[in-house]
Design an enzyme around this catalytic site. Structure first.
Site, PDB file in Angstrom:
ATOM      1  N   THR A   1      40.345  44.555  45.738  1.00 28.71           N
ATOM      2  CA  THR A   1      41.338  43.491  45.706  1.00 28.71           C
ATOM      3  C   THR A   1      42.708  44.145  45.662  1.00 28.71           C
ATOM      4  OG1 THR A   1      42.318  41.760  44.312  1.00 28.71           O
ATOM      5  CG2 THR A   1      40.969  43.377  43.204  1.00 28.71           C
TER       6      THR A   1
ATOM      7  N   CYS B   1      46.151  40.831  50.873  1.00 26.72           N
ATOM      8  CA  CYS B   1      45.179  40.138  50.026  1.00 26.72           C
ATOM      9  C   CYS B   1      43.855  40.263  50.749  1.00 26.72           C
ATOM     10  CB  CYS B   1      45.560  38.677  49.834  1.00 26.72           C
ATOM     11  SG  CYS B   1      44.259  37.712  49.023  1.00 26.72           S
TER      12      CYS B   1
END
Length: 230
Positions: A83, A196
């Site tokens: 992430t 992202c």
């Protein structure tokens, strides 16, 4: 082959992409029946998201430190935090480990340099776009970073958390993000970082003429190649 530690689940939708890319790269490099040696610790993203929304980053760090230690104890040689946003606490995690974390922004900057890009747009969660933990890494590598307007940042963040992280892919949201990318390109961005790991589920290179740098693909590929390098 080294063993990759995957710190995932944030969200699990993008973690599956990491697993797929890593194994495709290993197969492509080594051939035959080769696949990656990897260990996955998938956290409960709800716990992380609650802490994020309250600004409780040290609580996030505590959760991820324990998960990372589990990966180290299980035999991982290095760790990928699957992430972008939670690289905010990468320094705290690294401080508790004896094995390295391969930082997603370092891998991305390396790819930008390969493509001779020095000024790029950054899209991601509001934390990634607004705060300095990610942008500063890119700036250290000589990359100039552009971000969208405030209202666009809020909209992208909403798309990530309320749609992509729960498996919703909406055509109208895709068009909104593409419009933002086009606007930043017209202001001088030479490429766009999908900062992202869920944004790659929505935006592909064939959707836009602007060069796309998908951090999930970049990071996972870097991890796979690192596992087999001499």
């Amino acid at each position: 082959m080294k063993t990759i530690g995957l710190l995932g689940g944030m969200s699990w939708e993008s973690t599956t992409t990491y697993y797929e890319i890593i194994n495709e790269v290993i197969k492509g490099q080594l051939g035959g029946f080769h696949s990656a040696r990897c260990i996955l610790f998938s956290v409960d993203f709800d716990e992380i998201e609650v802490c994020q929304s309250k600004g409780q980053w040290e609580e996030c760090a505590k959760i991820l430190v324990e998960a990372a230690k589990s990966l180290e104890n299980a035999g991982a040689d290095f760790i990928l935090i699957c992430t972008n946003t939670m690289h905010k606490v990468a320094p705290q995690i690294q401080a508790e480990l004896h094995i390295p974390i391969l930082h997603i922004a370092d891998a991305t900057a390396e790819e930008l340099h390969k493509n001779k890009k020095t000024k790029v747009a950054l899209l991601g969660t509001k934390y990634t776009m607004n705060q300095e933990f990610y942008k500063s890494k890119l700036i250290e590598h000589g990359i100039e970073v552009m971000i969208p307007e405030y209202c666009e940042i809020e909209r992208i963040n909403d798309i990530i958390f309320n749609e992509l992280c729960v498996g919703k892919i909406k055509k109208e949201s895709k068009q909104e993000v593409l419009r933002i990318i086009d606007s930043l390109s017209k202001k001088g961005a030479e490429g766009v970082i999908l900062g992202c790991t869920e944004l790659g589920l929505l935006i592909k290179q064939n959707d836009t003429q602007v060069q796309v740098f998908d951090t999930t693909v970049i990071h996972a590929t870097k991890g796979a190649l690192s596992a087999i390098e001499e």
